[in-house]
Design an enzyme around this catalytic site. Structure first.
Site, PDB file in Angstrom:
ATOM      1  N   GLY A  50      -7.271  -5.194  13.705  1.00 57.42           N
ATOM      2  CA  GLY A  50      -7.928  -6.319  14.348  1.00 57.42           C
ATOM      3  C   GLY A  50      -8.681  -5.804  15.567  1.00 57.42           C
ATOM      4  NE  ARG A 100      -2.127  -2.223   3.203  1.00 57.74           N
ATOM      5  CZ  ARG A 100      -2.565  -2.633   4.395  1.00 57.74           C
ATOM      6  NH1 ARG A 100      -3.722  -2.184   4.859  1.00 57.74           N
ATOM      7  NH2 ARG A 100      -1.859  -3.482   5.112  1.00 57.74           N
ATOM      8  NE  ARG A 136      26.032  21.452   2.895  1.00 57.74           N
ATOM      9  CZ  ARG A 136      26.943  21.434   1.917  1.00 57.74           C
ATOM     10  NH1 ARG A 136      27.397  22.565   1.411  1.00 57.74           N
ATOM     11  NH2 ARG A 136      27.405  20.292   1.464  1.00 57.74           N
TER      12      ARG A 136
HETATM   13  C1  UD1 Z   1      -1.906  -6.346  11.845  1.00 57.08           C
HETATM   14  C2  UD1 Z   1      -2.705  -7.232  12.806  1.00 57.08           C
HETATM   15  C3  UD1 Z   1      -3.923  -6.447  13.280  1.00 57.08           C
HETATM   16  C4  UD1 Z   1      -3.479  -5.154  13.943  1.00 57.08           C
HETATM   17  C5  UD1 Z   1      -2.580  -4.336  13.007  1.00 57.08           C
HETATM   18  C6  UD1 Z   1      -1.950  -3.211  13.796  1.00 57.08           C
HETATM   19  C7  UD1 Z   1      -2.453  -9.611  12.306  1.00 57.08           C
HETATM   20  C8  UD1 Z   1      -3.040 -10.783  11.588  1.00 57.08           C
HETATM   21  N1  UD1 Z   1      -3.102  -8.460  12.167  1.00 57.08           N
HETATM   22  O1  UD1 Z   1      -2.685  -6.099  10.684  1.00 57.08           O
HETATM   23  O2  UD1 Z   1      -4.665  -7.215  14.217  1.00 57.08           O
HETATM   24  O3  UD1 Z   1      -4.598  -4.390  14.326  1.00 57.08           O
HETATM   25  O4  UD1 Z   1      -1.511  -5.148  12.489  1.00 57.08           O
HETATM   26  O5  UD1 Z   1      -1.228  -2.333  12.980  1.00 57.08           O
HETATM   27  O6  UD1 Z   1      -1.462  -9.770  12.973  1.00 57.08           O
HETATM   28  N2  UD1 Z   1       4.584  -9.092   8.440  1.00 57.08           N
HETATM   29  C9  UD1 Z   1       5.596  -9.990   8.188  1.00 57.08           C
HETATM   30  N3  UD1 Z   1       5.322 -11.115   7.474  1.00 57.08           N
HETATM   31  C10 UD1 Z   1       4.087 -11.410   7.016  1.00 57.08           C
HETATM   32  C11 UD1 Z   1       3.042 -10.487   7.277  1.00 57.08           C
HETATM   33  C12 UD1 Z   1       3.326  -9.339   7.990  1.00 57.08           C
HETATM   34  O7  UD1 Z   1       6.744  -9.761   8.592  1.00 57.08           O
HETATM   35  O8  UD1 Z   1       3.935 -12.469   6.391  1.00 57.08           O
HETATM   36  C13 UD1 Z   1       4.885  -7.866   9.214  1.00 57.08           C
HETATM   37  C14 UD1 Z   1       4.750  -6.581   8.414  1.00 57.08           C
HETATM   38  O9  UD1 Z   1       6.001  -6.206   7.879  1.00 57.08           O
HETATM   39  C15 UD1 Z   1       4.276  -5.570   9.448  1.00 57.08           C
HETATM   40  C16 UD1 Z   1       3.545  -6.428  10.469  1.00 57.08           C
HETATM   41  O10 UD1 Z   1       3.963  -7.765  10.266  1.00 57.08           O
HETATM   42  O11 UD1 Z   1       5.370  -4.936  10.097  1.00 57.08           O
HETATM   43  C17 UD1 Z   1       2.036  -6.322  10.323  1.00 57.08           C
HETATM   44  O12 UD1 Z   1       1.649  -6.732   9.018  1.00 57.08           O
HETATM   45  P1  UD1 Z   1       0.519  -5.974   8.217  1.00 57.08           P
HETATM   46  O13 UD1 Z   1       0.326  -6.703   6.936  1.00 57.08           O
HETATM   47  O14 UD1 Z   1       0.815  -4.528   8.158  1.00 57.08           O
HETATM   48  O15 UD1 Z   1      -0.735  -6.275   9.164  1.00 57.08           O
HETATM   49  P2  UD1 Z   1      -2.062  -5.444   9.333  1.00 57.08           P
HETATM   50  O16 UD1 Z   1      -3.007  -5.791   8.240  1.00 57.08           O
HETATM   51  O17 UD1 Z   1      -1.757  -4.024   9.533  1.00 57.08           O
HETATM   52 CA    CA Z   2       0.158  -2.770   9.463  1.00 61.01          CA
END
Ligand code: UD1
Ligand code: CA
Length: 451
Positions: free
Chosen positions: A144, A18, A319
């Site tokens: 969440g 995003r 600087r």
């Molecule tokens: C996540 C939470 C949500 C919470 C929100 C807070 C889960 C399933 N959801 O959603 O409950 O309210 O964050 O901001 O946990 N990441 C990985 N590997 C992956 C997926 C994600 O390292 O396979 C990392 C991302 O880099 C990020 C974090 O985990 O730093 C959260 O992932 P993101 O996809 O942003 O989750 P949200 O949809 O925001």
């Molecule tokens: Ca997030």
């Protein structure tokens, strides 16, 4: 009670689609420091003995940054992005540390404070098996939701899996969780991917822990601290919150900000008590200002040290490597780079002073330029104490001016000037009496002849 040991796992492997960026999301900066750097800083202060960062497969810049900032941290690669629980398990070898507290944080949640991390650890110390940091928000979209029954945390429901009714809940998951160390692996291994995104959700640990009769609690933090960044707009609003935090801290520490909303800080800006900052000042990384100094309007400082009672600006640019002693003056449209100014030295107007040293109490006249670069190499200009450089002088480096040297205005100085010497580097003036009148008469006659 003996202190509990702590392992922290920062998840930073997400693609950050995003953001629409070539850079890993967590490398985008807040206050001039990549987001993940803020999380590392908070964890160091919170006293986490071990820190692990889970990164994506094409994230070498991120890995380099992590090792620079936290040499004792370890990075683990999550090869496929299958969700937040899967990401934690990519760091499985680090769980061998057998910490009492295992914290999971997100690299895209940069404003969390050491105090709040401490609250999660406190809940574990008081007997929680799983503690989730939640927050209240007027706009829960995308987060969440924390489902509670009689104040007990029973489950976390992701936006995409939530019912209409659950989406109305405003108590949200920050993503920061604390596990009692001995439970963590068996909880993570029990998480499946039967959900809307077919991902392994870390948040499912809550329901599983409850089913096992474990003690699950929520801890409440502020929305400002727990905001997650998924888009450029969220990056901008997080930056705004961070700036407010820095402004507030500066004022709490005894600085006057004449118009706080117009002053911009870096994560490491250090202003002592009794510094006054006027309107529209930007502090890039690495600036220190000592007490009693005044930074006047529209100045830009980066990698610079300002001594006590000095006055910088308006419209000054410091600087990297600019080091000003006490009681110095750097005025409008003066640029200083990699140069030291001794106590009481002044450059009040329209100058470039680079790769130089200016001795104490010296005065650099308007329009002075140090010619430090010949297109290949940089050269130094050394100006002694108590010297005077007349306006519009050009100092061609490498060059040395002794103590008490005096350079006549408009000089081009190419040879060293010894102590107390007077240097002229310009052609002598010629005055021809009455010749202006004669010239005018001739020019007028020429013009009349043509028309
Ligand atoms: C996540 C939470 C949500 C919470 C929100 C807070 C889960 C399933 N959801 O959603 O409950 O309210 O964050 O901001 O946990 N990441 C990985 N590997 C992956 C997926 C994600 O390292 O396979 C990392 C991302 O880099 C990020 C974090 O985990 O730093 C959260 O992932 P993101 O996809 O942003 O989750 P949200 O949809 O925001
Ligand atoms: Ca997030």
């Amino acid at each position: 009670m003996t202190a509990r040991s702590c392992l922290s796992i920062i998840l930073a492997a997400g693609l950050g689609t995003r953001m629409k960026s070539g850079l890993p999301k967590v490398m985008h900066e807040i206050g001039g420091l990549p987001m993940v750097g803020h999380v590392l800083k908070a964890l160091k202060t919170a006293g986490s003995e071990r820190i692990t960062v889970v990164i994506g497969p094409e994230a070498s810049a991120l890995e380099t940054f992590v090792y620079e900032q936290a040499p004792n941290a370890r990075c683990y690669v999550q090869h496929e992005r299958l969700g937040t629980a899967h990401a934690v398990l990519a760091a499985r070898p680090s769980l061998e540390f057998d910490a009492d507290d295992v914290l999971v944080l997100f690299g895209d949640t940069p404003l969390v404070t050491p105090e709040t991390v401490g609250k999660v650890r406190q809940a574990l110390a008081e007997g929680a098996d799983l503690a989730v940091l939640g927050f209240e928000t007027g706009n829960p979209f995308g987060y969440g939701r924390l489902l509670t029954e009689n104040g007990r945390l029973v489950a976390i429901r992701e936006e995409k899996d939530a019912s209409e009714e659950e989406r109305g809940i405003t108590f949200c998951n920050s993503g920061i969780m604390g596990f009692n160390g001995p439970n963590v692996l068996s909880l993570l291994d029990a998480i499946g991917n039967g959900n809307a995104k077919s991902e392994f959700y870390l948040t499912d640990a809550v329901e599983i822990a409850n089913a096992r009769g474990l003690n699950v609690v929520s801890v409440t933090g502020s929305q400002t601290e727990t905001q997650g960044i998924n888009t450029r707009a969220q990056l901008a609003s997080c930056e705004a919150d961070f700036q407010d935090r820095m402004r507030r801290a500066a004022m709490d520490n005894g600085c006057t900000l004449l118009a706080p909303q117009t002053v911009f800080f870096s994560h490491d800006t250090k202003l002592d008590a009794d510094v006054i900052v006027e309107q529209n000042v930007v502090f890039g990384p690495g600036v220190k200002v000592a007490g009693g100094a005044r930074i006047r309007a529209f100045s830009h400082l980066e990698g610079a040290v300002v001594g006590s009672r000095s006055v910088v600006g308006p419209y000054a640019r410091l600087r990297p490597g600019a080091v000003l002693g006490t009681d110095t003056r750097i005025g409008n449209f003066v640029e200083v780079k990699n140069a030291t100014f001794g106590a009481g030295a002044k450059a009040n107007h329209l100058s470039y002073i680079g790769d130089a040293s200016v001795g104490s109490k010296s005065n650099i006249g308007a329009g002075t330029i140090t010619c430090n670069y010949d297109g290949f190499l940089k050269h130094r200009t050394e100006i002694g104490a108590g010297s005077f450089v007349g306006s519009n002088s050009t100092l061609v480096a490498p060059i040395k001016l002794g103590n008490g040297a005096f350079v006549a205005a408009g000089s081009v100085i190419t040879d060293d000037v010894s102590h107390d010497a007077l240097a002229f580097g310009r052609s002598r003036q010629v005055v021809k009496e009455g010749k202006a009148k004669a010239l005018r008469t001739r020019l007028k006659a020429e013009k009349d002849g043509k028309s």
